[in-house]
Design a protein around this motif. Structure first.
Motif, PDB file in Angstrom:
ATOM      1  N   LEU A 139      25.230  25.492   2.322  1.00 28.09           N
ATOM      2  CA  LEU A 139      25.279  24.812   1.026  1.00 28.09           C
ATOM      3  C   LEU A 139      24.366  23.589   0.971  1.00 28.09           C
ATOM      4  O   LEU A 139      23.828  23.261  -0.086  1.00 28.09           O
ATOM      5  N   ARG A 158      25.020  24.447  -4.877  1.00 28.39           N
ATOM      6  CA  ARG A 158      24.613  23.102  -4.425  1.00 28.39           C
ATOM      7  C   ARG A 158      24.534  22.148  -5.612  1.00 28.39           C
ATOM      8  O   ARG A 158      25.000  20.997  -5.527  1.00 28.39           O
ATOM      9  N   THR A 182      23.024  14.793  -0.900  1.00 32.97           N
ATOM     10  CA  THR A 182      23.441  16.191  -1.064  1.00 32.97           C
ATOM     11  C   THR A 182      24.301  16.635   0.109  1.00 32.97           C
ATOM     12  O   THR A 182      25.358  17.260  -0.072  1.00 32.97           O
ATOM     13  N   VAL A 186      28.239  17.846   0.052  1.00 31.87           N
ATOM     14  CA  VAL A 186      28.619  19.164   0.582  1.00 31.87           C
ATOM     15  C   VAL A 186      29.699  19.014   1.650  1.00 31.87           C
ATOM     16  O   VAL A 186      30.670  19.778   1.672  1.00 31.87           O
TER      17      VAL A 186
END
Length: 257
Positions: A139, A158, A182, A186
């Motif tokens: 991801l 994502r 990011t 995740v």
């Protein structure tokens, strides 16, 4: 800039072998495909020897090593070289090499919710965290080439994760998140569902039951936007996550050349 290119490292290893007169102190292995799983495989074998795999150091910029049960890795970009002592004919100067070491156990200790609340007793806790780390890698983004429908499903998920409240990013970060932001979102997202998964009753392996109860399927539902074709997109994302995990597993069970 190309000091640590793969070809340069291979040439350095061959030069080292020649300087040691090729007396068995140095050995070069060639991995067919991704090297991380192959290295993990070699380390597991070394742990079964008398030496127990002690004093193993992995130099790599690839965070995929956090997925595998290895002693950690030192990013090449973190290495620092310093000379120790004065150099003369009798006592040549020594080179002190330092760097940051990233360890999977410490990473999981820092993000304890990445260890699933329930996991198969036959597999154990380590395999359970392997599944969550493989999901984080898929991801957050890795360098595996996947079929277009799977790559698209992971990309859409994502985007949904960085925009979600579970991902926990600040509002201004969600529109243009950095790679670090990011990855943070995740990790939070995967940990949220892994730590809240429901136990499968009776050890059932029925696909429908697993889809309704497993933390991974609950994650898939939450990471897939509403709208036309949601069921199909959920299926693509679920299969993509399982495929990435399978790739990691197969890379770590390669045969010796």
């Amino acid at each position: 800039p190309h000091l640590f290119a793969e070809r340069a490292l291979e040439e350095a290893a061959l030069d080292l072998m020649q300087s040691l007169n090729n007396d068995g102190q140095c050995c070069v292995h060639h991995a067919h495909g991704e090297a991380e799983g192959y290295i993990a495989h070699l380390i597991q074998n070394s742990r079964q020897t008398e030496e127990g795999g002690a004093d193993i150091i992995i130099l790599s910029n690839d965070s995929d090593f956090l997925v595998y049960d290895v002693p950690g890795f030192v990013p090449l970009h973190s290495l620092r070289f310093e000379s120790e002592g004065a150099c003369n004919d009798e006592t040549p100067a020594r080179c002190l090499i330092t760097g940051w070491k990233y360890c999977r156990p410490r990473f999981l200790a820092a993000f304890s919710n990445l260890t699933p609340k329930y996991f198969d007793a036959d597999e154990g806790e380590d395999i359970g965290s392997f599944a969550t780390m493989a999901a984080v890698s898929a991801l957050a983004g890795n360098d595996y080439s996947l079929p277009r429908r799977f790559a698209s499903a992971l990309c859409s998920a994502r985007s949904a994760i960085v925009q979600s409240d579970i991902g926990g990013l600040r509002r201004k970060e969600r529109n243009a998140p950095s790679a670090k932001a990011t990855a943070t979102a995740v990790i939070r997202f995967v940990g949220h569902f892994a730590s809240r998964g429901r136990k499968e009753e009776g050890g059932s392996r029925d696909k429908a039951i697993i889809r309704n109860s497993s933390w991974l399927w609950q994650l898939v539902i939450a990471a897939t936007n509403e709208g036309k074709g949601k069921n199909e997109r959920e299926g693509n994302l679920y299969e993509a996550l399982l495929l990435v995990r399978q790739i990691y597993e197969e890379d770590a069970t390669v045969d010796e050349c």
